[in-house]
Scaffold this active site. Sequence first.
Site, PDB file in Angstrom:
ATOM      1  N   ASP A 416      10.640  -6.970   4.663  1.00  0.00           N
ATOM      2  CA  ASP A 416       9.749  -7.345   5.751  1.00  0.00           C
ATOM      3  C   ASP A 416       9.819  -6.234   6.802  1.00  0.00           C
ATOM      4  O   ASP A 416      10.721  -5.397   6.767  1.00  0.00           O
ATOM      5  CB  ASP A 416      10.200  -8.687   6.327  1.00  0.00           C
ATOM      6  CG  ASP A 416       9.357  -9.124   7.503  1.00  0.00           C
ATOM      7  OD1 ASP A 416       8.134  -8.940   7.445  1.00  0.00           O
ATOM      8  OD2 ASP A 416       9.922  -9.636   8.483  1.00  0.00           O
ATOM      9  N   GLY A 734      -4.165  -7.403   2.534  1.00  0.00           N
ATOM     10  CA  GLY A 734      -4.056  -8.705   1.879  1.00  0.00           C
ATOM     11  C   GLY A 734      -5.263  -9.074   1.046  1.00  0.00           C
ATOM     12  O   GLY A 734      -5.141  -9.650  -0.030  1.00  0.00           O
ATOM     13  N   ARG A 763      -0.754  -7.322   6.063  1.00  0.00           N
ATOM     14  CA  ARG A 763      -1.492  -8.559   6.297  1.00  0.00           C
ATOM     15  C   ARG A 763      -1.465  -9.470   5.074  1.00  0.00           C
ATOM     16  O   ARG A 763      -2.493  -9.966   4.609  1.00  0.00           O
ATOM     17  CB  ARG A 763      -2.932  -8.258   6.726  1.00  0.00           C
ATOM     18  CG  ARG A 763      -3.010  -7.429   7.996  1.00  0.00           C
ATOM     19  CD  ARG A 763      -4.391  -7.329   8.570  1.00  0.00           C
ATOM     20  NE  ARG A 763      -4.866  -8.608   9.103  1.00  0.00           N
ATOM     21  CZ  ARG A 763      -4.507  -9.132  10.271  1.00  0.00           C
ATOM     22  NH1 ARG A 763      -3.649  -8.486  11.037  1.00  0.00           N
ATOM     23  NH2 ARG A 763      -4.990 -10.282  10.673  1.00  0.00           N
ATOM     24  N   ASP A 789      13.761 -11.613   7.772  1.00  0.00           N
ATOM     25  CA  ASP A 789      14.433 -12.390   8.811  1.00  0.00           C
ATOM     26  C   ASP A 789      13.683 -13.654   9.195  1.00  0.00           C
ATOM     27  O   ASP A 789      14.214 -14.484   9.919  1.00  0.00           O
ATOM     28  CB  ASP A 789      14.619 -11.539  10.068  1.00  0.00           C
ATOM     29  CG  ASP A 789      13.299 -11.324  10.807  1.00  0.00           C
ATOM     30  OD1 ASP A 789      12.283 -11.055  10.132  1.00  0.00           O
ATOM     31  OD2 ASP A 789      13.287 -11.421  12.046  1.00  0.00           O
TER      32      ASP A 789
END
EC number: 7.6.2.1
Length: 1151
Positions: A416, A734, A763, A789
């Site tokens: 991430d 995305g 995205r 996280d």
Amino acid sequence: MPSLSRLRLSFRRNDYAAGTGLLNTYDEDFTSSAGYDPDDGQKRVINLNAPQTTKYCNNRITTAKYSFISFLPAFLFEQFRRYSNCFFLLIAMLQQIPEVSPTGRYTTLVPLMFILSVSAIKEIIEDIKRHRADNEINHRSIERLDSGAWITVRWSELTVGDIIKVTINTFFPADLILLSSSEPQAMCFIETANLDGETNLKIRQGVTATAGLLETKDLLRLEGKVECELPNRHLYEFNGVLKETGKPTVALGNDQVLQRGAMLRNTAWIFGVVVYSGQETKLMKNSTSAPLKRSTVDKLTNTQILMLFMILISLCITSGLCNLFWTREHSDTDWYLGLNDFKSMSLGYNLLTFFILYNNLIPISLQVTLELVRFLQAIFINYDIEMYHQESNTPAMARTSNLNEELGMVKYIFSDKTGTLTQNVMEFKKCSIAGHSYVPKRTPEESLVVQNILSRHPTAAVIEEFLVLLSVCHTVIPERKDDGSIIYHAASPDERALVEGAQKFGYIFDTRTPEYVEINALGERKRYEVLNVLEFTSTRKRMSLIVRTPDNKIKLFCKGADTVIYERLAPQGQAFRDKTLRHLEEFASDGLRTLCLAVTEIRPDVYEEWRQTFHKASTALQNRESKLEDAANLIENNLRLLGATAIEDRLQDGVPETIASLLDAGIFIWVLTGDKQETAINIGYSCRLISHSMDIIILNEESLDATRDVIQRHYGEFKSSMAKDANVALVIDGTTLKYALSCDLRNDFQELCLLCRVVICCRVSPMQKAEVVEMVTLNTKAVTLAIGDGANDVAMIQKASVGIGISGVEGLQAACASDYSIAQFRYLQRLLLVHGAWNYARISKLILYSFYKNVCLYVIELWFAVYSGWSGQILFERWTIGLYNVLFTAMPPFAMGLFEKFCTADTMLRYPLLYKTSQKAKLFNVKVFWIWIFNALLHSVFLFWLPLVAFTGEVIWSDGLTSDYLMMGNLVYTYVIVTVCLKAGLITNSWTWLTHLAIWGSIVMWFVFLVIYSHVWPTFNLASNFRGMDIQLLSTPVFYFGLFLVPITTLLVDVICKLIHNTVFKTLTEAVRETEIRRSDVSEVMAEPRSSLTETARLLRNVFTRRSNTRVETELELSHGYAFSQEEGGAVPQSIIIRAYDTNLPKPEGN
């Protein structure tokens, strides 16, 4: 009719978000909840300030693997997925048949029960940690309205229909409908980085019907009900209605929903009603149950156990047939042996006997040794002071120990961005004004910018305009605290950083009203009337503000990407063009986010004419967006360049160094983020994941056909260039990813990705993240690691071979769902390169050695069968057989599993290339496994026939007496123990005092046991046939001669092979280890030339040539560091936000 028009506008905005906006980001099934009908019966009805007619689930969540009820069946299922445990259970059952087992009834059952008990205790301890982490979340406090008063309750006590109060910087405990807030018009700012990874804040707004509920007494008068769709997994869709008693029905959409996992920011408080709780929240609907993961080494071991089982069956059949033939041949001549009974003549009976006799070829002690070693390895990880984060008091935590060795085999890392690579903190670092570069100082007076203004430097006027633009052109809301300090609230972290940057130079923005803003410019108050706001969008890549200055001039302030600003500059406004461009490139090379700033003065008559044009465009019923864009283009021209800003999206400490080290270790790193494309790429540059020498493929397509064309074109170019691991970064958004993951494109897309050095997916939804991880994991068969996280990372963490959660920042959901948790991304380097590589080497040697020592002893029973008429007679005393793995050879593999290491931690970290040994599974694979098995068979031949020759060819004692088979058995048993312990020493690289104790202590332990056990009978009714064995064994010279000769002869082949290997076929790891032992400079060994990606980069330099103007523009912006975070198409337009606030008025307290 203003309310109806507002309602229609709200529906139009919601439809756009559900239709177009989400298609650009998420790959979910968009047809599910869009068709909600309040009258179709499929709905949830929530009574307001009244008891609920339906019992809803509470707000407790769990990420643990087991519950009190599910533990036993789930644990047994997990344990008996291992073929070895199934095998030993079968053996234990067969041993219960009377007079079948030659080794007793409980020699397998007791160890198996012990193994399962140890495993159960370990699983319980690890799952208790998960339950504690869950409880930390479930026991958080929140204020709930109960009987007219606010009471503090735990999150877990909330249920649907509860009205709660959430305060600033607090996570939402459940999915809520926003009723009202401390901000005007029931607006609130929320941070969704924990959900979608986006750095900018989102705006949510309650409906007008509830916006006035600002006090407790107002909430108590709220009567009616909320009707909405049933719980579902669609994160960004919601449909419902609010039906207040005696009032019109009001539509509710996603703009009114505050989801669990998001955090309230820049808003003092909000009132909300719970609509979905606990496991029914959209966040939890998107998560999956904790998977039962198994390491690659475990799976390979399982397969080899199956192969050994086949060999064992073959040995049993062979021995049974040999017994049958031998019995038929000798039944008449050797009548005194009683060979005519049913048992001797039955093949099936004999097969069971041999099956039990040979079962120890598969080491029963292996599982318990593995469980204990892994558990202690996990403790080593937990207590590693080098992975302890002092600021947050957070150590590393191994939440499972079953994957320790998997950390040493990682090939792909999926990370991430927000909160993992970055701190999500923007800081103003540098600026370029009038061709000069400036850096903020501790105080405004110390900065060269202020000094130039005060000294009336030739560029002073430009500097003043630059700072005015920074402090005026934005959507930031100031809040003055009681101590006089000012806190800035902004939906865009970039804008807040810019305003704080102006503050560092003495231009302080402190007042906003619907009509004007005020700044304190080096002690002088200035008021700027806000006339128009031209909003930022990802298409426009700029934001403009038209203001009336204190001297009654109309000016347009504009900030945006260098490409869009430069093409709008007036011929006379380009004085600093080239110098600013050089500064932009310098800023970008430092990984900073850049914006260009420009201004133009507008004549009043021109402005009035344009204002009418803009008004018509803003009220147009058709093509409103394109008309607004055209209107903006009319006024945003003839700009005069002022300079540029550089903002640092602050990385976590040590991120660039860690990524460089992991790349050197041969690990491919993919970034999967919900954030914007330019932001993600900018971070790629700043953390050195992307270098400026890399080619970048950007895939932003709007259809399946376009996606197919571009993927197949790039893939074809790669194939034609015959390049592997090219120095190329692939960036995909995305929408394109949704098409790329479709059935007919998935394989080509995967191959294209695997050929690239770096992949960045922007995205993307949580489920898309999981799908990408699953695609690579399943198709490459490589070990994958996912690290994140936020709650949006849970799905990919669970799909990856190993999941790492970042803890100690905000939220624990990712850490709770992970296999290992660390406080900072930089600790991943030590976790993989040191603990991972060490644990892989340790577990590999432990498993190989465990099989070796068992085959070495128990195959001797096969050799003895040749001389015992294939009767199933055991050569060794039965309890010495059982204690072989438990006592006499238990410690050497244990020492290997805990203390073995081929290089020091510092060397492993300094030279990541050493990681490739474990990554490529060179220490444990099918070939290595069967080499060890063959080695054990060879040793067993020496260990049986050498003593046999001595025992049958020489006189054992000087008096000429002889002994029985058990004397021979203990002679062989002693040599086996000495040999396998010396073998452990031969393969040990790191000697500690515990290693010495384990090896030499095991040999001594056998001799001590021999002496004691020889005198147990008749005190205890045990081992009557072992009475006086110590005297027999230790009184013959043959024993001592063999004790010296047999182990040395047996291991001579191993010593020669190791000598040849270390001389002729020495690996890099072994060369480094020898250099460490000699205390020489390791860098000399590592300085040997290695292949690099530069040649491939040169081959591909001309591959990506067919690019559109838009693509070239995008890449130019990226090379100049452009990035800006701002919510688009939100609940409230930016122009309305800044006119809704009056900072001169007090905010409601919400009491």
